[in-house]
Design a protein around this motif. Structure first.
Motif, PDB file in Angstrom:
ATOM      1  N   VAL A  14      33.146  61.915  19.435  1.00 13.27           N
ATOM      2  CA  VAL A  14      33.244  60.608  18.605  1.00 13.27           C
ATOM      3  C   VAL A  14      33.164  60.202  20.672  1.00 13.27           C
ATOM      4  CG1 VAL A  14      34.794  59.815  17.776  1.00 13.27           C
ATOM      5  CG2 VAL A  14      32.629  59.373  17.089  1.00 13.27           C
ATOM      6  N   VAL A  15      34.551  60.855  21.024  1.00 11.83           N
ATOM      7  CA  VAL A  15      34.427  59.698  21.974  1.00 11.83           C
ATOM      8  C   VAL A  15      34.479  60.639  23.542  1.00 11.83           C
ATOM      9  CG1 VAL A  15      36.916  59.853  23.896  1.00 11.83           C
ATOM     10  CG2 VAL A  15      37.233  59.598  21.450  1.00 11.83           C
ATOM     11  N   LYS A  16      33.296  61.169  23.572  1.00  5.36           N
ATOM     12  CA  LYS A  16      32.804  62.435  25.042  1.00  5.36           C
ATOM     13  C   LYS A  16      32.007  61.232  25.527  1.00  5.36           C
ATOM     14  CE  LYS A  16      31.016  66.477  26.639  1.00  5.36           C
ATOM     15  NZ  LYS A  16      30.926  67.493  26.346  1.00  5.36           N
ATOM     16  N   PRO A  17      30.268  60.427  24.320  1.00  3.12           N
ATOM     17  CA  PRO A  17      29.597  59.368  25.137  1.00  3.12           C
ATOM     18  C   PRO A  17      30.091  58.114  25.660  1.00  3.12           C
ATOM     19  CG  PRO A  17      29.918  60.101  22.813  1.00  3.12           C
ATOM     20  CD  PRO A  17      30.736  60.810  22.805  1.00  3.12           C
ATOM     21  N   TYR A  18      31.501  57.851  25.394  1.00  2.00           N
ATOM     22  CA  TYR A  18      31.641  56.979  26.296  1.00  2.00           C
ATOM     23  C   TYR A  18      32.928  57.439  27.445  1.00  2.00           C
ATOM     24  CZ  TYR A  18      30.886  54.744  21.934  1.00  2.00           C
ATOM     25  OH  TYR A  18      29.352  54.962  21.099  1.00  2.00           O
ATOM     26  N   LEU A  19      32.949  58.988  27.706  1.00  2.00           N
ATOM     27  CA  LEU A  19      33.694  59.021  28.846  1.00  2.00           C
ATOM     28  C   LEU A  19      32.597  58.354  30.433  1.00  2.00           C
ATOM     29  CD1 LEU A  19      36.083  61.078  28.716  1.00  2.00           C
ATOM     30  CD2 LEU A  19      34.641  62.469  30.417  1.00  2.00           C
ATOM     31  N   GLY A  20      33.855  57.360  31.359  1.00  2.00           N
ATOM     32  CA  GLY A  20      32.798  57.250  32.725  1.00  2.00           C
ATOM     33  C   GLY A  20      32.021  55.927  31.933  1.00  2.00           C
ATOM     34  N   MET A  21      32.220  55.449  31.141  1.00  2.00           N
ATOM     35  CA  MET A  21      31.403  54.121  30.880  1.00  2.00           C
ATOM     36  C   MET A  21      31.700  52.736  31.479  1.00  2.00           C
ATOM     37  SD  MET A  21      29.642  52.623  27.258  1.00  2.00           S
ATOM     38  CE  MET A  21      28.910  53.747  27.449  1.00  2.00           C
ATOM     39  N   GLY A  22      30.806  52.490  32.204  1.00  2.00           N
ATOM     40  CA  GLY A  22      32.052  50.800  32.632  1.00  2.00           C
ATOM     41  C   GLY A  22      32.781  51.527  33.596  1.00  2.00           C
ATOM     42  N   THR A  23      32.889  49.740  34.740  1.00  2.00           N
ATOM     43  CA  THR A  23      34.031  49.424  35.528  1.00  2.00           C
ATOM     44  C   THR A  23      35.195  49.103  35.559  1.00  2.00           C
ATOM     45  OG1 THR A  23      32.390  48.322  36.759  1.00  2.00           O
ATOM     46  CG2 THR A  23      32.208  50.301  37.441  1.00  2.00           C
ATOM     47  N   PHE A  24      35.595  49.155  35.939  1.00  2.00           N
ATOM     48  CA  PHE A  24      37.201  49.128  35.795  1.00  2.00           C
ATOM     49  C   PHE A  24      38.560  47.910  36.749  1.00  2.00           C
ATOM     50  CE2 PHE A  24      36.762  52.006  32.008  1.00  2.00           C
ATOM     51  CZ  PHE A  24      38.001  51.432  30.941  1.00  2.00           C
ATOM     52  N   LEU A  25      38.424  47.114  36.453  1.00  2.00           N
ATOM     53  CA  LEU A  25      38.782  46.457  37.366  1.00  2.00           C
ATOM     54  C   LEU A  25      40.373  46.657  37.621  1.00  2.00           C
ATOM     55  CD1 LEU A  25      38.499  42.931  38.700  1.00  2.00           C
ATOM     56  CD2 LEU A  25      40.400  42.300  37.659  1.00  2.00           C
ATOM     57  N   GLU A  26      40.449  46.982  39.525  1.00  2.00           N
ATOM     58  CA  GLU A  26      41.703  47.669  39.577  1.00  2.00           C
ATOM     59  C   GLU A  26      42.932  46.309  40.038  1.00  2.00           C
ATOM     60  OE1 GLU A  26      41.119  50.038  42.736  1.00  2.00           O
ATOM     61  OE2 GLU A  26      39.211  51.282  41.859  1.00  2.00           O
ATOM     62  N   SER A  27      44.024  46.762  39.545  1.00  2.00           N
ATOM     63  CA  SER A  27      44.752  45.783  39.988  1.00  2.00           C
ATOM     64  C   SER A  27      44.946  45.574  41.763  1.00  2.00           C
ATOM     65  CB  SER A  27      46.478  46.077  40.297  1.00  2.00           C
ATOM     66  OG  SER A  27      47.836  45.478  40.552  1.00  2.00           O
ATOM     67  N   GLN A  28      45.270  43.990  41.968  1.00  2.00           N
ATOM     68  CA  GLN A  28      44.956  43.907  43.641  1.00  2.00           C
ATOM     69  C   GLN A  28      46.477  44.074  43.968  1.00  2.00           C
ATOM     70  OE1 GLN A  28      43.020  42.799  45.570  1.00  2.00           O
ATOM     71  NE2 GLN A  28      41.461  43.684  42.624  1.00  2.00           N
ATOM     72  N   LYS A  29      47.491  44.201  42.860  1.00  2.00           N
ATOM     73  CA  LYS A  29      48.653  44.834  43.662  1.00  2.00           C
ATOM     74  C   LYS A  29      49.002  45.930  44.134  1.00  2.00           C
ATOM     75  CE  LYS A  29      53.220  43.957  41.717  1.00  2.00           C
ATOM     76  NZ  LYS A  29      53.795  43.800  40.738  1.00  2.00           N
ATOM     77  N   SER A  30      48.082  46.911  43.373  1.00  3.45           N
ATOM     78  CA  SER A  30      48.444  48.183  44.236  1.00  3.45           C
ATOM     79  C   SER A  30      47.682  48.301  45.686  1.00  3.45           C
ATOM     80  CB  SER A  30      47.891  49.840  43.337  1.00  3.45           C
ATOM     81  OG  SER A  30      46.401  48.849  42.816  1.00  3.45           O
ATOM     82  N   LYS A  31      46.993  47.811  46.537  1.00  2.89           N
ATOM     83  CA  LYS A  31      46.058  47.823  47.372  1.00  2.89           C
ATOM     84  C   LYS A  31      47.115  47.142  48.486  1.00  2.89           C
ATOM     85  CE  LYS A  31      41.558  47.141  45.293  1.00  2.89           C
ATOM     86  NZ  LYS A  31      40.707  46.909  45.233  1.00  2.89           N
ATOM     87  N   VAL A  32      47.801  46.238  48.071  1.00  3.94           N
ATOM     88  CA  VAL A  32      48.880  46.369  49.517  1.00  3.94           C
ATOM     89  C   VAL A  32      50.118  46.106  49.937  1.00  3.94           C
ATOM     90  CG1 VAL A  32      48.283  43.462  49.072  1.00  3.94           C
ATOM     91  CG2 VAL A  32      49.972  44.242  47.960  1.00  3.94           C
TER      92      VAL A  32
END
Ligand SMILES: Cc1cc2nc3c(=O)[nH]c(=O)nc-3n(C[C@H](O)[C@H](O)[C@H](O)COP(=O)(O)O)c2cc1C
Length: 286
Positions: free
Chosen positions: A268-286
Motif C-alpha cells: 500500500v505504501v509503494k505507490p507513494y515512494l519518491g513522490m514530492g520534493t522535500f525541503l532540506e535543512s539549510q543548516k546542513s549546507k553550511v
C-alpha cells in the motif's frame, strides 16, 4: 535527610513566571524540603525516533542526550511541580518534546507511580490559555504521578504572576496539596468522573470525550449543571498501575502485528515512494 521537590520549568526565561511560580510553591511548603530545578528548553532533549527500542530492551533509546538525567531526577524526587508557559494556545514545545520521549516511562513505573505532582500553565492574557492546563495535567498523569492540583495562572511580564493575590492563593493551595493528599484541588466546574479532568471534546452523538484520560460517555444537564457520565475506554493509559502495564504490553505486541502485516503495508505504501520534493535543512549546507 529532607525530601526533594523537583521543579520542572518549560520556560526559557530565567526568573520568568514559571520558575518564580515553582519557587513560590516551594517557599510555601515550609521546611524539610529541598528544591531541585530543571529548565527544559536549556537541555538537549532530542526528538523521539519512533524506533520503539525502549520498550523491548529497557532504556536502550538511541538518542544520547539529557532526557534520562531528567527522568532520573523525577524518579528520585519525592514530589514535583511542572509549570509551562502558554505559547500560541498550548504549553510550549519543550514540554511536549520531553513528553514525546515518554515511552521510556514504562521502564520506570515502580519509581514513578503515585508520586505527588501539581501542574500549572502560565498565560500572559486572561482567558488565552488554550490547551495549556490540560497539557501540564497530562504531563503529571503520563508520568504516572498523583495529580494533586492544577491551575492556570495569569502573568505576562517576568515576575508579574507574583503580583497577584489570587495567584498567591493558588500557590498556597498547591503547596498544601503536595504536602497532604486530602488537600488536593478540585476544578470548580464539571469534571470527568473517571479522572477528574475538565477539558472536553463534544462528540456528535450527545457524548463527550475527556481530553485528559480519553474516556467518553454521555453528558446531560442535571439540576441546572452539566454532568458527564464517562466510562473508561479500551485503552486507559494511566488510570491504574495495571492499565499502565497493559498498555505497555499492547505496545510491545505492535511488533508482532507489524511483522504479520508487513507485506500488505509494503504494497500500500509503494505507490507513494519518491513522490514530492522535500525541503532540506539549510543548516546542513553550511
Ligand atoms: C511565543 C509566545 C507565545 C505566547 N502565546 C501566548 C498565548 O497563546 N496565550 C497567552 O495567554 N500568553 C501567551 N504568551 C505569553 C506567555 O505565556 C507569558 O508571558 C508567560 O508569563 C511566560 O512565562 P515565563 O515568564 O515563565 O516565560 C506567549 C509568549 C510567547 C513568547
Amino acid at each position: 535527610m529532607g525530601k526533594t521537590l523537583l521543579g520542572i520549568s518549560a520556560s526559557p526565561r530565567k526568573l520568568g513566571n514559571c520558575e518564580l511560580f515553582i519557587k513560590d510553591i516551594f517557599r510555601r511548603m515550609g521546611g524539610g524540603w529541598e528544591l531541585r530545578m530543571v529548565r527544559l528548553p536549556e537541555l538537549d532533549i532530542k526528538p523521539c525516533r519512533a524506533c520503539y527500542q525502549c520498550l523491548f530492551d529497557q532504556m536502550k533509546c538511541p538518542q544520547e542526550d539529557d532526557f534520562l538525567p531528567v527522568l532520573n531526577a523525577l524518579a528520585e524526587a519525592d514530589a514535583y511541580v511542572v509549570v509551562a508557559p502558554v505559547y500560541l494556545l498550548s504549553a510550549n514545545s519543550s514540554l511536549k518534546g520531553f513528553m514525546d520521549r515518554g515511552l521510556q516511562f514504562y521502564a520506570f513505573v515502580d519509581r514513578l507511580w503515585g508520586k505527588p505532582g501539581v501542574a500549572v500553565a502560565i498565560a500572559g492574557i486572561d482567558g488565552m490559555e488554550g490547551s495549556g492546563k490540560r497539557d501540564v495535567e497530562s504531563f503529571v498523569k503520563l508520568t504516572m504521578g498523583d495529580l494533586r492540583g492544577s491551575a492556570v495562572v495569569y502573568g505576562a511580564l517576568p515576575g508579574e504572576s507574583l503580583l497577584s493575590l489570587a495567584n498567591g492563593e493558588i500557590a498556597e493551595r498547591l503547596a498544601r496539596a503536595i504536602l497532604d493528599p486530602d488537600m488536593r484541588l478540585k476544578p470548580a466546574g464539571p469534571v470527568c468522573p473517571v479522572c477528574g479532568g475538565d477539558t472536553f471534546r463534544f462528540l456528535p452523538d450527545g457524548r463527550a470525550r475527556c481530553m485528559l484520560c480519553s474516556s467518553s460517555g454521555p453528558w446531560q444537564w442535571e439540576n441546572g449543571s452539566l454532568t458527564f457520565h464517562m466510562a473508561p475506554g479500551d485503552h486507559p493509559l494511566f488510570l491504574s498501575r495495571a492499565d499502565v502495564n497493559r498498555h505497555a504490553e499492547w505496545l510491545r505486541g505492535m511488533k508482532e502485528r507489524f511483522l504479520e502485516r508487513r507485506q500488505e503495508l509494503k504494497a500500500v505504501v509503494k505507490p507513494y515512494l519518491g513522490m514530492g520534493t522535500f525541503l532540506e535543512s539549510q543548516k546542513s549546507k553550511v
